[in-house]
Design a protein around this motif. Sequence first.
Motif, PDB file in Angstrom:
ATOM      1  N   GLU A 115      53.625   9.547 -41.886  1.00  0.00           N
ATOM      2  CA  GLU A 115      53.957   8.830 -40.643  1.00  0.00           C
ATOM      3  C   GLU A 115      52.949   7.724 -40.377  1.00  0.00           C
ATOM      4  N   LEU A 116      51.681   8.005 -40.630  1.00  0.00           N
ATOM      5  CA  LEU A 116      50.661   6.965 -40.432  1.00  0.00           C
ATOM      6  C   LEU A 116      50.875   5.807 -41.412  1.00  0.00           C
ATOM      7  N   ARG A 117      51.306   6.141 -42.612  1.00  0.00           N
ATOM      8  CA  ARG A 117      51.537   5.095 -43.624  1.00  0.00           C
ATOM      9  C   ARG A 117      52.721   4.209 -43.265  1.00  0.00           C
ATOM     10  N   ARG A 118      53.595   4.692 -42.404  1.00  0.00           N
ATOM     11  CA  ARG A 118      54.755   3.879 -42.033  1.00  0.00           C
ATOM     12  C   ARG A 118      54.409   2.772 -41.033  1.00  0.00           C
ATOM     13  N   PHE A 119      53.260   2.890 -40.363  1.00  0.00           N
ATOM     14  CA  PHE A 119      52.822   1.796 -39.472  1.00  0.00           C
ATOM     15  C   PHE A 119      52.450   0.585 -40.324  1.00  0.00           C
ATOM     16  N   PRO A 120      52.531  -0.618 -39.751  1.00  0.00           N
ATOM     17  CA  PRO A 120      52.068  -1.795 -40.497  1.00  0.00           C
ATOM     18  C   PRO A 120      50.625  -1.568 -40.961  1.00  0.00           C
ATOM     19  N   GLN A 121      50.363  -1.797 -42.246  1.00  0.00           N
ATOM     20  CA  GLN A 121      49.032  -1.484 -42.753  1.00  0.00           C
ATOM     21  C   GLN A 121      48.147  -2.702 -42.860  1.00  0.00           C
ATOM     22  N   ARG A 122      46.858  -2.430 -42.871  1.00  0.00           N
ATOM     23  CA  ARG A 122      45.882  -3.509 -42.977  1.00  0.00           C
ATOM     24  C   ARG A 122      44.840  -3.110 -44.015  1.00  0.00           C
ATOM     25  N   SER A 123      44.421  -4.086 -44.837  1.00  0.00           N
ATOM     26  CA  SER A 123      43.335  -3.851 -45.799  1.00  0.00           C
ATOM     27  C   SER A 123      42.204  -4.812 -45.502  1.00  0.00           C
ATOM     28  N   GLN A 124      40.997  -4.330 -45.656  1.00  0.00           N
ATOM     29  CA  GLN A 124      39.842  -5.204 -45.430  1.00  0.00           C
ATOM     30  C   GLN A 124      38.712  -4.793 -46.364  1.00  0.00           C
ATOM     31  N   ILE A 125      37.971  -5.811 -46.833  1.00  0.00           N
ATOM     32  CA  ILE A 125      36.836  -5.551 -47.724  1.00  0.00           C
ATOM     33  C   ILE A 125      35.572  -5.791 -46.909  1.00  0.00           C
ATOM     34  N   THR A 126      34.855  -4.717 -46.634  1.00  0.00           N
ATOM     35  CA  THR A 126      33.712  -4.804 -45.728  1.00  0.00           C
ATOM     36  C   THR A 126      32.511  -4.063 -46.308  1.00  0.00           C
ATOM     37  N   ALA A 127      31.357  -4.300 -45.683  1.00  0.00           N
ATOM     38  CA  ALA A 127      30.130  -3.628 -46.118  1.00  0.00           C
ATOM     39  C   ALA A 127      29.930  -2.363 -45.298  1.00  0.00           C
ATOM     40  N   HIS A 128      29.497  -1.317 -45.988  1.00  0.00           N
ATOM     41  CA  HIS A 128      29.141  -0.062 -45.335  1.00  0.00           C
ATOM     42  C   HIS A 128      27.638   0.062 -45.452  1.00  0.00           C
ATOM     43  N   ALA A 129      26.932  -0.103 -44.329  1.00  0.00           N
ATOM     44  CA  ALA A 129      25.470  -0.036 -44.360  1.00  0.00           C
ATOM     45  C   ALA A 129      25.014   1.274 -43.750  1.00  0.00           C
ATOM     46  N   CYS A 130      24.333   2.078 -44.546  1.00  0.00           N
ATOM     47  CA  CYS A 130      23.810   3.349 -44.056  1.00  0.00           C
ATOM     48  C   CYS A 130      22.521   3.092 -43.287  1.00  0.00           C
ATOM     49  N   GLU A 131      22.301   3.899 -42.246  1.00  0.00           N
ATOM     50  CA  GLU A 131      21.067   3.723 -41.477  1.00  0.00           C
ATOM     51  C   GLU A 131      19.825   3.989 -42.327  1.00  0.00           C
ATOM     52  N   GLU A 132      19.985   4.676 -43.458  1.00  0.00           N
ATOM     53  CA  GLU A 132      18.840   4.929 -44.338  1.00  0.00           C
ATOM     54  C   GLU A 132      18.375   3.662 -45.050  1.00  0.00           C
ATOM     55  N   GLY A 133      19.290   2.704 -45.250  1.00  0.00           N
ATOM     56  CA  GLY A 133      18.894   1.459 -45.892  1.00  0.00           C
ATOM     57  C   GLY A 133      19.809   1.004 -47.005  1.00  0.00           C
ATOM     58  N   TRP A 134      20.558   1.928 -47.614  1.00  0.00           N
ATOM     59  CA  TRP A 134      21.438   1.513 -48.702  1.00  0.00           C
ATOM     60  C   TRP A 134      22.760   0.983 -48.154  1.00  0.00           C
TER      61      TRP A 134
END
Lengths: 253, 234
Positions: free
Chosen positions: A119-138
């Motif tokens: 059901e969630l997949r039936r909603f209009p979907q969006r893709s994005q390429i983003t950075a995931h920055a951990c609070e540890e530093g990586w």
Amino acid sequence: MSGLLTRRRLIATGITAAVGASGLAAAARIAKRYGLIPPDHSGIYGVGNTLTYASQRILTANHSRAREFSRSEISTIAPVNGGPPESEEYERLGSDTFRDWRLTVDGLVARPTTFSLSELRRFPQRSQITAHACEEGWSFIAQWTGVPLSTVLDYVGIAPAARFVVLVPFDQYWDSIDMADAAHPQTLLAYGMNGTDLPADHGAPLRIRVERQLGYKSIKYLKRLTVVDSLEHVRNGLGSLSPDIGYSWYAGI
Amino acid sequence: MWTPPVSVHTADAPAHSAFVRLTHWITTASVAALIISGIAILIAHPRLYWGETGTVGAPSLIDLPLPFVLTGQTGWGRHLHFLAAWMLVVTGAAYLTYGIVVGHFVRDVLPSRADLSRESIASSVSTHTRFEIGRDQNVATYNVVQRLTYCLVIFVLFPLMIWTGLAMAPAVTSVAPIVVTTFGGHQSARTIHFVVAFALVVFIVVHVVMVCVTGFGRRMRAMTVGGRSRSTDI
């Protein structure tokens, strides 16, 4: 001469302090009215939390977009901290490719609803390429695919009093986000990563992406979203497990 | 015990204005907190990278000889770091305004054109390298080496610390990506943040050593109660 100068300086300092103090009191009233006070505002560290949250909410008021990257910049290594939840319920659902998994959306909504993955997949979907920055530093860059949280919230119809969305996962790392992030176009309920289904380590079957905050805010293994008008009576009253273990509720830093 | 030589300077005004003394010590407290909490944050991942991303397993720029210390370290570290950063930014902004409005920068910090001659710099540097400054007590103003160093610290190092700090804030870069793209990415900003912090630590060590060498008591009085640099403290 020098005594006179000192007195004048003393008076000037006194006036400055008085103006400063009443200015602070007025600022606090305004901040409260416009939702610029984070749930973990108390104590000495609360001062820093509040200043950061208030100033960044003003700065990002116009739905500023987190940076997005090109496909060629996607990282080959995407680390995680910790593995999937060790709950029996989660393991049972996962063994059947999450066919019986449901996301419950409730609280201050017109139509409390449970959604299956399809059901969630039936909603209009969006893709994005983003950075995931951990609070540890990586940090790493990945592509996330899903349905914008705002689409789902529009579907269930949130009440005008709604102020926060509480994120409840299968593990202990519950959290919450304010409506500025909940309504943000890049805030996704992500079921895909780098072109495949969300891997177990990255939060299968569904995680949230809160792109204008540090990685720990993008809660994995979601099972329930509850819309509330206040966080005061939700669990520890601090909006998240994070303040209990030494981290800020708001992680826009 | 080493006693400072007699000073013949008879200026009427205190060596440092009350405002400079106040902001100096607030900055001192903030920077101390920032260094301690900065180390706590750093040791959660004591590796530095260049570019946009970096993780264990990806090529690093600098592997610091420190252990990875995770549990319970970065939590308080971050809280203290950001509280102290706010103290520093607010104090720094007040100090910059004061420095410009009152003429403190022009009078006390920026070197004059004459100061910047090759001979003047060379002579000041050689005085410093021979540790002769301690004997030169009758000088009311900063020499060119001091002025250039303070300029570097006030106008380059501290702004760079704040800038690279903001470059690591995803909320800030969502508003102004240029804050981080200037440095070539999030991890580059983190690396520069560390390198500049290290430069500031070197400055602080030299600064404190110079204060001790040139008369700790007298200098401390000048920066606390605002003692005049007159010959009252032989």
